[in-house]
Design an enzyme around this catalytic site. Structure first.
Site, PDB file in Angstrom:
ATOM      1  N   LYS A 117       3.268  -1.024  -5.828  1.00 23.16           N
ATOM      2  CA  LYS A 117       3.622  -0.529  -4.506  1.00 23.16           C
ATOM      3  C   LYS A 117       5.117  -0.794  -4.554  1.00 23.16           C
ATOM      4  CE  LYS A 117      -0.453  -1.813  -1.827  1.00 23.16           C
ATOM      5  NZ  LYS A 117      -1.236  -0.615  -1.872  1.00 23.16           N
ATOM      6  N   GLU A 201       6.537  -6.339   4.036  1.00 23.80           N
ATOM      7  CA  GLU A 201       6.992  -5.438   4.734  1.00 23.80           C
ATOM      8  C   GLU A 201       7.021  -5.708   6.114  1.00 23.80           C
ATOM      9  OE1 GLU A 201       4.000  -2.274   4.278  1.00 23.80           O
ATOM     10  OE2 GLU A 201       4.745  -1.675   2.220  1.00 23.80           O
ATOM     11  N   ARG A 293      -5.102  10.044  -6.938  1.00 27.49           N
ATOM     12  CA  ARG A 293      -6.672  10.384  -7.353  1.00 27.49           C
ATOM     13  C   ARG A 293      -7.308  11.072  -6.137  1.00 27.49           C
ATOM     14  NH1 ARG A 293      -8.663   6.688  -3.497  1.00 27.49           N
ATOM     15  NH2 ARG A 293      -7.694   4.761  -3.276  1.00 27.49           N
TER      16      ARG A 293
END
Ligand code: ADP
Ligand code: ADP
Ligand code: MG
Length: 648
Positions: A117, A201, A293
């Site tokens: 990430k 975050e 994916r």
């Protein structure tokens, strides 16, 4: 790079889903299976199947070497990884290519960057993709996290850089809670992902999870296929997904879609991918990650675009250009998906394992079922508890929602607990109906309530036992009613519930405590009881487990029942020993024998009064009365020994 035989490196519903499209396009298919899945649907569907190892994922579905070996043995020339397992393992993707096979997925370099990430944020930062304010630096000391969190402002979200599936994530409301959260997130991340790198975050309050399906080819074309709203989550895991989002205007869709395409472009993406954003109440959106994916929830996009995303993955892997440009993509109607899990929603969503004795899927206009389940199949603890996805489509959201409600009502899984009722509660909730659910929805609305079966369900269970034993000719009867009456005893939450079934002129008369109903049985076969009560005709679905337990679903309810009465009386141990036990709670009305009496099989020993009915208990064989342990008027508990007969 042309290929012909595709190995699907996965199991369950997604393996079945991929096989369906591949075979439809004329490709040969190879399934892989662990010992736990030898008879699974995906194995039966494929043209060939390779055993890859024992049940444990590390020795089967997560084992790259064994997967490549399976491809060699079956002479497959391409691999589709599905989702989960090895799908986001860049090394595996590389190894597939190095073995001369086609990897039906994105470029390994893109998988690698987006798999972290922090790296993902750096990769898209220069591409006009708005990021959640936060810290994703190399310095991983507590001191720097504390300082950065102060700058960001609480609440903050601590995340594992390598994370996925909602794991390694902690919402932190204040500075004093941060060190503990960091420590526990680190250890969870290390265990789950082999890396304890964390990032911070700003926690977005009550956001919506909005993700965009992107698609690229190997010629540099990248487009998006609209968004999915996956705000309904439990522990950061999606449960309900829909497309389009009720929250997006055409303008916002275009803006977010462009950002999604830009994120994909930043890593030279091709094949299917998903760019995830959080959308706050003010309409600001932030990139959180990209999944490289095919996604669990891809069917909702297929339904509103009319496209087959697996087909697109195959043609992109084959080197072809995307069939559509952005302008040609049109979205129409509305689709909603729910994930059906083998778990007990009432019991803190504990996974439920066991054999599925009966499984029935809904059908009808606009209903799609993607599953990997069959009646008779065992749900093992080794894999994800998701057993099926129900997806409905409609020209409007209201139609799709109504179809989903009906589809859930028609779905039957007997043998393990499922979250069916939880899903029904969710998709009929006023907040969901209004299209206003955020990621806080489940936490705000769901309260597990203990759900003992209703009296009606117990009555139906007794009726089914009565009907099925009458059919098999083994009706146990106490008293002089022969086939016409029977008593059943269910152990419901440690309370014996005694139900009396008797045939009357209008059908069956069923009594539980003070309550009596008349029920007309129209048919009782093939797992279906069709019945009428008060001129209302309805259907219940049932199945028997290996131990004779009855699984029953009627309306919203699903439960299992065991007739402890029959268990007691039928028990060879009890019968053989000549210990005559009380088959139900009741009072001794009359004793017909005394110690030393010789009795003949079938001769009355005593009469027990239960439920205001007299039940004659008779000798199981010819013999001698050894003990009489009861007195007239005595109140008996179930299984209490009353008389002992010997065969002397
Ligand atoms: P999505 O965003 O498509 O919902 P998730 O992150 O929830 O994807 O994961 C997709 C599915 O794959 C989930 O059912 C998850 O449990 C499963 N999964 C993810 N990673 C693994 C893994 N390493 N091994 C096995 N299953 C996995
Ligand atoms: P995963 O890799 O486990 O899917 P994500 O980063 O995609 O992790 O986050 C999963 C979910 O966690 C999101 O859909 C959202 O509900 C919640 N979440 C993640 N980041 C934040 C944040 N900064 N603020 C609020 N909620 C968040
Ligand atoms: Mg995610």
């Amino acid at each position: 790079m042309s290929f012909y035989k595709i190995l699907i490196a996965n199991r369950g519903e997604i393996a079945c889903r991929i096989i369906r499209t591949a075979q439809g396009l004329g490709y040969a298919t190879v399934a892989v299976f662990s010992d736990a899945d030898a008879d699974a649907p995906h194995v039966q569907m494929a043209d060939q199947a390779v055993r890859i190892g024992p049940a444990e994922v590390g020795e089967s579905y997560l084992n790259a070497e064994r997967m490549l070996d399976a491809a060699r043995r079956s002479a497959a020339d391409a691999i589709h990884p599905g989702y989960g397992f090895l799908s986001e393992n860049a090394n595996f993707a590389k190894q597939v290519a190095e073995a001369g096979l086609t990897w039906i997925g994105p470029p390994p370099a893109a998988i690698e960057i987006m798999g972290n990430k922090s790296a993902a944020k750096q990769a898209v930062a220069d591409s006009n993709v708005p990021l959640v304010p936060g810290y994703a630096g190399a310095d991983q000391t507590d001191a720097i996290f504390v300082a950065e969190a102060d700058k960001i402002g609480y609440p903050v979200m601590v995340k594992a850089s390598a994370g996925g599936g909602g794991r390694g994530m902690r919402l932190v409301h204040s500075a004093d809670a941060l060190p503990n959260a960091l420590a526990s997130a680190r250890s969870e991340a290390l265990k789950a992902f082999g890396s304890d790198e964390l990032l911070l975050e700003k926690a977005i309050v009550n956001p919506r999870h909005i993700e965009f399906q992107v698609f690229g080819d190997q010629h540099g074309n990248i487009i998006h296929l609209g968004e999915r709203d996956c705000s309904i989550q439990r522990r950061h895991q999606k449960v309900v997904e829909e497309a389009p989002s009720p929250a997006l205007s055409a303008e916002l869709r275009a803006k977010m879609g462009a950002a999604a395409v830009a994120a994909a472009q930043a890593v030279g993406y091709y094949s299917a991918g998903t760019v995830e954003f959080l959308l706050n109440e003010a309409g600001d959106f932030y990139f959180i990650e990209m999944n490289t994916r095919l996604q669990v929830e891809h069917p909702v996009t297929e339904l509103i675009t009319g496209l087959d995303l697996v087909e697109w993955m195959l043609l992109v892997a084959d080197g072809q250009a995307l069939p559509l440009t952005q302008e040609m993509v049109s979205l129409s109607g509305h689709a909603i998906e729910v994930r059906l899990y083998a778990e007990s929603a009432e019991n803190n969503f504990l996974p439920s394992t066991g054999t599925v004795w009966h499984y029935q899927t809904p059908a009808g206009d606009g209903v799609r079922v993607d599953d990997g389940l069959r009646s008779g199949m065992a749900i093992t603890p080794f894999y994800d508890a998701m057993v099926a996805k129900l997806i409905t489509y409609g020209p409007t959201r209201a139609v799709a929602q109504r179809r989903l409600r009906r589809a859930l009502q028609q779905t039957v899984v007997l043998g393990v607990d499922t979250n069916r009722r939880f899903l029904l509660d969710t998709v009929t909730h006023p907040i969901f109906t209004a299209g206003e659910a955020t990621t806080a929805f489940i936490e705000q609305t769901w309260r597990p309530k203990p759900a003992p079966p209703s009296t009606m369900l117990e009555l139906l269970a007794a009726v089914i036992l009565y009907q099925t034993s009458a059919q098999s000719g083994s009706q146990a009867s106490f008293g002089n009613w022969g086939r016409q009456a029977a008593t059943y005893c269910f152990d419901v939450e440690k309370r014996a519930r005694l139900i009396y079934v008797e045939s009357g002129s209008q059908g069956l008369c069923v009594t539980l405590g003070e309550q009596t109903i008349d029920i007309r049985v129209l048919s009782c076969a093939d797992n279906r009881l069709v019945y009428e009560v008060d001129s209302l005709r309805d259907v219940a679905t049932f199945a028997f487990g290996a131990d004779g337990e009855l699984w029953l679903q009627a309306g919203l309810e699903t439960a299992s029942f065991e007739d402890v009465l029959l268990a007691v009386v039928d028990s060879a141990d009890v019968m053989g020993s000549g210990r005559i036990v009380a088959p139900m709670p009741g009072a001794v009305l009359r004793i017909d024998v005394a110690i030393g009496d010789r009795v003949q099989k079938g001769q009355s020993l005593l009469v027990l009064e239960a439920m205001k009915m007299e039940h004659t208990i008779s000798a199981p064989f010819d013999g001698l009365i050894e003990q009489v342990l009861i007195q007239q008027g005595q109140q008996m508990k179930p299984r209490e020994v009353m008389i002992v007969v010997s065969d002397r």
